[in-house]
Design a protein around this motif. Structure first.
Motif, PDB file in Angstrom:
ATOM      1  N   GLN A 225       0.816  -1.207   0.000  1.00 35.52           N
ATOM      2  CA  GLN A 225       0.000   0.000   0.000  1.00 35.52           C
ATOM      3  C   GLN A 225       0.852   1.260   0.000  1.00 35.52           C
ATOM      4  OE1 GLN A 225      -3.065   0.056   2.993  1.00 35.52           O
ATOM      5  NE2 GLN A 225      -3.516   2.228   2.704  1.00 35.52           N
ATOM      6  N   GLU A 226       1.995   1.223   0.720  1.00 31.54           N
ATOM      7  CA  GLU A 226       2.854   2.399   0.784  1.00 31.54           C
ATOM      8  C   GLU A 226       3.384   2.773  -0.603  1.00 31.54           C
ATOM      9  OE1 GLU A 226       3.237  -0.333   2.530  1.00 31.54           O
ATOM     10  OE2 GLU A 226       2.533   0.292   4.526  1.00 31.54           O
ATOM     11  N   GLU A 227       3.731   1.789  -1.396  1.00 35.87           N
ATOM     12  CA  GLU A 227       4.217   2.053  -2.743  1.00 35.87           C
ATOM     13  C   GLU A 227       3.117   2.654  -3.618  1.00 35.87           C
ATOM     14  OE1 GLU A 227       5.837  -0.555  -6.561  1.00 35.87           O
ATOM     15  OE2 GLU A 227       6.211  -1.287  -4.514  1.00 35.87           O
ATOM     16  N   ILE A 228       1.905   2.132  -3.460  1.00 35.89           N
ATOM     17  CA  ILE A 228       0.776   2.667  -4.223  1.00 35.89           C
ATOM     18  C   ILE A 228       0.522   4.120  -3.843  1.00 35.89           C
ATOM     19  CG2 ILE A 228      -1.715   2.485  -4.604  1.00 35.89           C
ATOM     20  CD1 ILE A 228      -1.431  -0.533  -4.150  1.00 35.89           C
ATOM     21  N   ALA A 229       0.481   4.404  -2.539  1.00 36.71           N
ATOM     22  CA  ALA A 229       0.185   5.763  -2.075  1.00 36.71           C
ATOM     23  C   ALA A 229       1.214   6.762  -2.584  1.00 36.71           C
ATOM     24  CB  ALA A 229       0.116   5.795  -0.550  1.00 36.71           C
TER      25      ALA A 229
END
Length: 514
Positions: A225-229
């Motif tokens: 999720q951190e990479e997506i955000a």
């Protein structure tokens, strides 16, 4: 002095109405004799059981109008696309006693950041008791409205598509795809942007075709999720449409713009999403296991007419536009609220001669305004340097309360003022849900009738009590002596003179019963 009365008119199905003069109505066919016509089975047939059609059916049934809703799909849409009910639509649901049930299926969100996704909070003190956005799955709102219509007595037939129709001076003969013929007094096309009813009616649908489209779907992703955000934040610096948002259980809502328009005859695939994600983000985020996939264009069109004789248009059948600002479903539901009581009055026989014409006179300009503001928003979402410069300027201007308030009231439809002629500014506007001695104002509008709120305790609606309710309440939260409300909650009159009131009652609710 009168107390609040809830008297109902006759529940007889032998509804009456004023007939049109055949030569005065384009598209209306006459015959020398009605002997060869099929009998009238319904008062109104509605094509399409989306939010607009279901809401209209429920509104008509409040007035004992015989309604049949035809829906070409055999099953409701299964995928849970989230839509937003804006303030005015939420108010309308409260007026009909539907809001508590709808709130169970929705999620309240702040009423800000609508206009071109410019992230400004809503101004304080919005003129509504329901100053929030309600996010709700579209299947849920459609199901609730359809259930409401059926509980009130509307008939709904799925797997039935309108193939043709012919209208005359007494009604409309509707032919279904399987050859079955049905007959009603009126037909209303609520059958979407590609409306069969509108096309058969020959009503023009001018505007602009789609130049771009947007892919939308729900699917699982294969990266943290951190990479997506981080990637979404980077792209959103210039591209405000692109988004990947978590939707629970490892599923993401994916929205990705596409330059140009694809062949709609070709089915949308997961590979289409992957390819466009790689084009914009440089990665496809490992998307897989889609729940549903869809696409929409940015076409903007408005029907030239909302009515030809006994056939009317509402919702997307009358207007289409990009979903920027989330106004489409709301605009259609509000069409239904405006039309329902007027069409019912025509069928029940009490409507003034021009009442049904006010549907187009009031709602067509509202749709024009929505189309214009979505055009403006789409320009502000462009990644071109000029559009970005204008966006930055508007972002600064929205720091002024007056600018922010104006745009919020426009998007949420609480700033609408219908042209009722000369009078105080409140005339033609909707009235907020004020406190009255019975509780709340909107609680008195559940039956879809007019209402006189009399703070003087001197006036009467006795000649119209079969269609207008009365409440004497000196303590009501108003700064005017009396207000006459239409069934859609818009203020039809302000004053304290009985003769003036009678004139306005006649204007909106026809001749009094002697």
């Amino acid at each position: 002095m009168q107390s609040l009365q809830f008297t109902s008119e006759s529940s007889s199905n032998d509804a009456v109405e004023r007939d049109f003069t055949v030569g005065d109505v384009p598209g209306l066919q006459s015959s020398a004799s009605g002997g060869d016509r099929a009998p009238l089975m319904f008062d109104v047939i509605i094509a399409g059981c989306g939010p607009t059609g279901a809401m209209l059916a429920a509104e008509l049934r409040l007035h004992d109008v015989r309604v049949l809703v035809l829906e070409k799909e055999t099953e409701p849409v299964s995928f849970a696309r989230i839509v937003g009910l804006h303030i005015r639509s939420i108010e309308l649901m409260a007026m009909r006693g539907l809001l508590d049930r709808i709130l169970e299926h929705g999620r309240k969100r702040p009423a800000g950041g609508f206009f071109a996704a410019i992230t400004k909070p809503a101004p304080e003190g919005l003129d509504s008791a329901h100053a929030y956005l309600l996010g709700i799955p579209q299947p849920a709102i459609v199901r609730l409205l359809e259930e409401r219509a059926m509980q009130l007595g509307a008939q709904v037939r799925r797997g039935c598509a309108v193939a043709d129709f012919e209208q005359d001076d007494e009604g409309v003969t509707v032919e279904l795809a399987d050859g079955e013929q049905l007959r009603s007094r009126y037909l209303v096309g609520c059958d979407g942007g590609r409306s069969t009813v509108r096309k058969l009616l020959g009503v023009g649908f001018p505007g602009e075709p789609s130049r771009t489209e947007t892919l939308m779907g729900e699917m699982e992703v294969g990266v943290p999720q951190e990479e997506i955000a981080a990637k979404v934040a980077e792209i959103n610096e210039t591209n405000k449409i692109f988004s990947l948002r978590p939707f629970g259980e490892g599923v993401y809502r994916v929205v990705v713009p596409v330059a140009g328009v694809s062949d709609r005859a070709e089915p949308l695939t997961l590979e289409d999403f992957k390819q466009q994600l790689r084009t914009i983000a440089g990665t496809d985020f490992g998307v897989h296991a889609p729940r549903w996939l869809s696409r929409f264009g940015d076409a903007t069109r408005l029907a030239e007419r909302y009515r030809v004789g006994r056939v009317l248009l509402a919702g997307d059948a009358a207007h289409i536009h990009p979903p920027t600002g989330g106004q489409g479903l709301n605009l259609g539901v509000q069409d239904a609220f405006n039309l329902g009581w007027k069409l019912a009055g025509q069928i029940r026989g009490w409507a003034p001669e021009t009442l049904l014409d006010t549907y187009q006179a009031e709602r067509h300009p509202v749709a024009e305004d929505v189309l214009d503001n979505t055009r403006a928003q789409m320009e502000l979402l462009s990644t071109e340097p000029g559009a970005q410069a204008v966006r930055r300027l508007l972002t600064e201007l929205m720091d002024f309360d007056e600018v922010n308030r104006y745009l919020i009231e426009k998007i949420t439809a609480i700033g609408i003022r219908y042209d009722f002629g000369e009078g105080p500014d409140l005339v033609g506007r909707r009235l907020r849900d004020i406190d009255v001695k019975q509780g709340h104002l909107y609680g008195l509008l559940h039956r879809g009738r007019g209402l006189l709120l009399d703070r003087t305790e001197r006036l009467t609606v006795s000649g119209w009590s079969d269609r207008v309710d009365y409440l004497a309440d000196p303590s009501a939260g108003l700064d005017v002596p009396c207000v006459l409300l239409r069934p859609d909650g818009h203020v039809a009159w302000i004053g304290d003179d009985q003769q003036d009131l009678d004139d306005h009652l006649s204007r909106w609710f026809g001749k009094p019963v002697s």
